[in-house]
Every structure is written in C-alpha cells, then in structure tokens.
Write an enzyme that holds these catalytic residues in place. Structure first.
Site, PDB file in Angstrom:
ATOM      1  N   ARG A   1      -2.769  -1.168  -9.825  1.00  0.00           N
ATOM      2  CA  ARG A   1      -1.787  -2.563  -9.975  1.00  0.00           C
ATOM      3  C   ARG A   1      -1.547  -4.225  -9.889  1.00  0.00           C
ATOM      4  NH1 ARG A   1       2.150   1.241  -7.196  1.00  0.00           N
ATOM      5  NH2 ARG A   1       1.035   3.228  -6.251  1.00  0.00           N
TER       6      ARG A   1
ATOM      7  N   GLY B   1       0.555  -1.268  -0.018  1.00  0.00           N
ATOM      8  CA  GLY B   1      -0.356   0.333   0.200  1.00  0.00           C
ATOM      9  C   GLY B   1       0.750   1.523   0.282  1.00  0.00           C
TER      10      GLY B   1
ATOM     11  N   ASP C   1       9.568   6.334   6.433  1.00  0.00           N
ATOM     12  CA  ASP C   1       9.239   7.321   7.355  1.00  0.00           C
ATOM     13  C   ASP C   1       8.403   8.320   6.669  1.00  0.00           C
ATOM     14  OD1 ASP C   1      10.724   8.852   4.919  1.00  0.00           O
ATOM     15  OD2 ASP C   1      11.951   9.482   6.255  1.00  0.00           O
TER      16      ASP C   1
ATOM     17  N   ASP D   1       3.856  -4.945  -6.833  1.00  0.00           N
ATOM     18  CA  ASP D   1       3.349  -3.901  -7.205  1.00  0.00           C
ATOM     19  C   ASP D   1       3.672  -2.864  -8.479  1.00  0.00           C
ATOM     20  OD1 ASP D   1       5.297  -4.129  -5.075  1.00  0.00           O
ATOM     21  OD2 ASP D   1       5.240  -1.995  -4.808  1.00  0.00           O
TER      22      ASP D   1
HETATM   23  P1  AMP Z   1       8.650   1.229  -4.490  1.00  0.00           P
HETATM   24  O1  AMP Z   1       9.759   0.210  -4.306  1.00  0.00           O
HETATM   25  O2  AMP Z   1       8.977   2.355  -4.258  1.00  0.00           O
HETATM   26  O3  AMP Z   1       7.831   1.153  -4.973  1.00  0.00           O
HETATM   27  O4  AMP Z   1       8.153   1.300  -2.318  1.00  0.00           O
HETATM   28  C1  AMP Z   1       7.601  -0.382  -2.316  1.00  0.00           C
HETATM   29  C2  AMP Z   1       6.844   0.093  -0.560  1.00  0.00           C
HETATM   30  O5  AMP Z   1       7.214   0.608   0.348  1.00  0.00           O
HETATM   31  C3  AMP Z   1       5.422   0.713  -0.808  1.00  0.00           C
HETATM   32  O6  AMP Z   1       4.051   0.487   0.002  1.00  0.00           O
HETATM   33  C4  AMP Z   1       5.828   2.256  -0.755  1.00  0.00           C
HETATM   34  O7  AMP Z   1       5.118   3.086  -0.156  1.00  0.00           O
HETATM   35  C5  AMP Z   1       6.906   2.356   1.366  1.00  0.00           C
HETATM   36  N1  AMP Z   1       7.468   3.108   0.770  1.00  0.00           N
HETATM   37  C6  AMP Z   1       8.823   2.992   0.278  1.00  0.00           C
HETATM   38  N2  AMP Z   1       9.229   3.915   0.733  1.00  0.00           N
HETATM   39  C7  AMP Z   1       8.488   4.773   1.934  1.00  0.00           C
HETATM   40  C8  AMP Z   1       8.832   5.308   3.522  1.00  0.00           C
HETATM   41  N3  AMP Z   1       9.982   6.436   3.437  1.00  0.00           N
HETATM   42  N4  AMP Z   1       8.035   5.661   4.467  1.00  0.00           N
HETATM   43  C9  AMP Z   1       7.100   5.009   4.074  1.00  0.00           C
HETATM   44  N5  AMP Z   1       6.789   3.767   2.640  1.00  0.00           N
HETATM   45  C10 AMP Z   1       7.571   4.177   1.590  1.00  0.00           C
HETATM   46 MG    MG Z   2       6.326   1.061  -5.908  1.00  0.00          MG
END
Ligand code: AMP
Ligand code: MG
Length: 479
Positions: free
Chosen positions: A184, A90, A125, A253
C-alpha cells in the site's frame, strides 16, 4: 487440484522485507463453518473447492491450521486516515498467509481478515462480524464482474464466536481475500519514516518486480514506479466514477501499489448521481464523497511521492522537481480515462458531447446506473424512459438531439453500462437474512451480480433503485 494441507505457499514478502511485518498466529476458531466459498476463484487458484469446506480447508481459511509452507504474518504500515497521519497502523485483525503462484507465474496473496488481535490492533478486538465480511465478499466480487481491478473474495467462514458491535452481537467471521499484493502507499510511508534507506529501496525493488517488472531496466526505475502507480490509480478511480462507486475510506493505507481496489468497508454505489454523496457515518466532512475521489486519489499519490523522494535523486530539490512533474500527470491521465469511459457509456466517439453530459448529470441527478441503460433505449428510438429519470426533461432534449445525431451504438452501450449493481437496499436485505442464517438471498444476489451487463427477464427488482420509503443508506464504521 491441490489440497489445503499441501499448498506450496511462497513467502517472498517475508523473505525480502524483514522489518515490515511481525510473525503472528490466528486466534482459535472454536466452531468454523463455511458460509460462502468462491468455487470459481478456488478453481482459478488450483484449489479444490470441495476440500476447502472440510476441516483441513477451514483450518486454512481461518488461519488456525495453515499448511507447512505458510508463514503467517501481520503486515506493518502507516497511513493518513482522513488526512491525519498515523505512524503505526498495520494489520490489526488480519494476517498474510502466503503467496499462491499460478501456472502462468501470477503471484497472489492469501490474506485473512478477522483472524484475531495482532500487535497492531491498538484498541480493536481483532474480530470481524459476519455482515461486513459478507459485504466485502459481495461487493468485491461484483466489482470483479464489472471489470474493475480489485481484490477477490475466496471465502467467508464463521468462527463460532460472537463479536460485539454497537448494533449488538453478531457471528464472528473470517474473510479469505486474494490480492495481487497487499503493498500500500502506507507501506511506503512507514518504510520512509523508519529512516532506513536500504529497506525503502528494497521495498521499491520488490514492488517493481512484483507489479511492474518491465520498469526494472528504466533509467530511473523508482520514478517509473511512481508514474506507473499514478497511471494505475488514475485508471482505477475513473472506473469507480463511471460506475458510481464510492469507496468511503480512501486513506493512504487503503491505496494499493498494484492498482486494485482494496478494503471494502463503508463503500456503496450511487443511486442518484450526486457528487456530494457520502455513505460512511464517520465521514462527517464529506472528505471521501463520490465527487471528491479523483482529488483525494491525487492527494494520496502526493503522499506516495513524498515517501519515494530519497529514491528519485540524491539531491532533494531535484527529487522534489521530479515528483512534482510526475504527479502533474495524474490529472491528464484521470481525465483521459474518465472521458474514454464516458464516451463508451454513451456509445459515440464525440468528446464535444461530454461537458454538457457531465453538467446534466450533476444538475439533474438521475439514477446513475439506470440513466445510461435507458439511454440505450433512446439510442434505439425511445427517449421516454431516460426522460422520466431526470427532473427537467426539456433540458435534456437538446443534448439528446446532438447525441443521437452522432449515431450512438446501443448494443455497445449495453456492454459497458451495467443493469445490475450492488444496490444498497438489496445488499442490506441479503446480509440481514444471511446473519439470521438464511443464505438464499445473498446467493441470489451474487448470482445476479456475476453478470452485471446482461439484462434478464424476471430480475427487474435487482435493477430498481430503493423506493422512496427506504431510509437514506448509511454505512457504519463498526466493521
Ligand atoms: P480499515 O479502515 O478497515 O482499513 O482499517 C484501518 C486499521 O484499523 C487497520 O490497521 C486495521 O487492521 C485496523 N482495524 C480495523 N478494525 C479492527 C479491529 N476490529 N481490531 C483490530 N484492528 C482493527
Ligand atoms: Mg485498510
């Protein structure tokens, strides 16, 4: 032109798909400042680009003062990350603001990344540093100019709060992103795992209505949806491969139902054409290496098929048979799109030339982008430049001979082979300057990348690969 406060957002995702999101609000942004605003995209969306830079506009772009019509939510999804299933991902640091509907009926999401922690944040964060948000802006806009289906970047706004990462504190930022939707493969995986068949059907109906409306009348619309997404992803990955693009995190995702490229994290473009190229520091096994991308896309689509199974047929053996047969279409669709793309790159209609070309590229590892651009010099009679890019020019000569005999069209080649791509060292240099407060290099880069196929005098340095003294490029997960 519509003012930020008066935008009439629609909220069909929220209206139709309860259970797949949580209403949530953006964290405060104590001192919002516009770093980049995409004037052309704003105008396409009917938004006033000047007004987007005012306090009201910044309130929209950071999510801190959304218009009445918006319902900000964090979307829920699951997904396979590096092959391991996470049942609850999410939007951990992002929000869907709402949908903008154009005069032609096109519906697009406005989504904010870096807008604060949500209930899906797990250990994160909820913040985003300026550098990585600018990186997504630059590369997604470059991809758009290159003709690849992609999410777009409307703006990057700093929040006035620092963000701590391994490399030290960086200005916090929010990226405002535009997408055909944020559905997705992981959205379907979550829904299937919830064990609510009615919601799964509703999600599939929503995806069909939004992205493939022509399929609604098919005998088995859900199987038709599966086939359409397989075809869209096959075409998309073929585009990545033709351009030497390495996505870097092809988790389920990060695979859209629309067929757009999404989530620019540790992505980068090849210099040398090497199938084993990996840029992401966390991809230790090379799962998402350049040459693995078609296979990974197919693997991800198998996970999509599993999620859709109950919709294909009431009998599970029949459903599995239908899914398997549909997925088998991926390889043919991908190979056809790849070959079509490479025939355009070499400016001939002779598929017999391709097998040797692919082998030459893999063995000799020339600069992926310059090779094809210099090949058009060869089509015009000068083989010197392209021969200088390979380790064994005599091995190239035989192929060049047969290819020239096929009568390549050099001008047509230049229209599909970019001269300017977001070279890693250039992006890095521009982002470092931007984080220090100097926006000129990133603005130059954006301008050059907006016309990737038109070679211009004075822009030579934007076409060159990094020199030998530049260390091998690595992208870090701390985005
Ligand atoms: P991504 O690989 O960027 O698609 O992210 C994978 C998951 O990690 C997603 O659910 C993002 O919302 C979460 N996510 C990535 N960076 C952060 C962050 N700094 N704080 C909270 N959730 C994060
Ligand atoms: Mg992502």
């Amino acid at each position: 032109m519509t003012a930020a406060t008066e935008i009439a957002f629609e909220n069909t995702f929220v209206r139709d798909l309860e259970g797949l999101y949580l209403p949530w609000e953006a964290a405060p942004a104590p001192d919002p400042q516009a770093v980049l605003v995409n004037d052309a995209l704003a105008a396409d969306l009917g938004l006033d680009p000047v007004e987007l830079r005012t306090p009201a506009g910044l309130g929209l772009l950071t999510g801190t003062a959304p218009p009445e019509s918006a319902t900000t939510v964090a979307q829920a999804y699951a997904g396979h990350q590096f092959g391991n299933y996470s049942p609850r991902l999410g939007d951990g640091r992002a929000l869907l603001v709402g949908e903008l509907v154009g005069a032609d009926g096109t519906r697009r999401d406005l989504h904010l990344k870096g807008s604060g922690r949500t209930p899906f944040a797990r250990g994160g964060d909820g913040k985003a540093p300026l550098g990585p948000m600018l990186r997504e802006y630059v590369i997604s806009e470059a991809m758009h100019a290159l003709g690849v289906p992609t999410t777009r970047s409307l703006a990057v706004v700093t929040t006035g709060e620092p963000v701590l990462r391994e490399q030290g504190p960086e200005p916090g930022a929010v990226l405002a992103r535009i997408a055909a939707s944020h559905l997705r493969v992981g959205t379907f995986q979550l829904t299937a795992a919830l064990g609510k068949p009615e919601l799964l059907r509703r999600l599939a109906d929503y995806a069909i209505a939004r992205h493939y409306p022509e399929l609604a009348d098919e005998e088995n619309p859900y199987l038709a949806l599966y086939r359409a997404v397989i075809a869209a992803q096959a075409r998309l990955v073929a585009q990545w491969m033709r351009l030497g693009f390495v996505h870097g995190v092809m988790n389920t995702d990060n695979v859209t139902i629309s067929g757009e490229t999404i989530d620019y994290g540790p992505c980068a473009f090849l210099d040398a054409h090497d199938p084993a190229t990996v840029y992401s520091s966390i991809d230790e096994g090379g799962r998402y290496a350049y040459g693995n991308q078609p296979g990974v896309a197919q693997w991800n689509l198998a996970r999509f098929g599993e999620a859709l199974l109950p919709l294909f047929d009431d009998d599970s053996d029949t459903a599995i048979g239908l899914a398997t047969e549909a997925l088998q279409g991926f390889a043919d669709a991908y190979l056809a799109a790849r070959d079509e793309g490479y025939l355009a790159k070499i400016g001939v209609g002779t598929p017999e030339l391709l097998e040797d070309l692919y082998r030459l590229l893999d063995e000799q590892k020339p600069d992926h982008t310059l090779f094809f651009r210099r090949l058009s010099d060869a089509a015009r009679g000068d083989t010197g430049p392209v021969r200088s890019l390979v380790t064994d020019p005599t091995a190239l000569d035989a192929w060049l001979g047969s290819w020239r005999a096929a009568g390549p069209d050099a001008d047509a080649m230049d229209r599909v082979n970019p001269i300017y791509i977001p070279r890693n060292h250039l992006v890095d240099e521009a982002l470092r300057a931007a984080v220090r407060g100097d926006l000129e290099p990133v603005q130059w880069l954006l301008q050059v990348l907006s016309h990737p196929y038109d070679e211009r005098e004075g822009y030579e340095r934007f076409a060159e690969p990094a020199g030998p003294d530049v260390p091998r490029f690595v992208t870090f997960c701390g985005t």
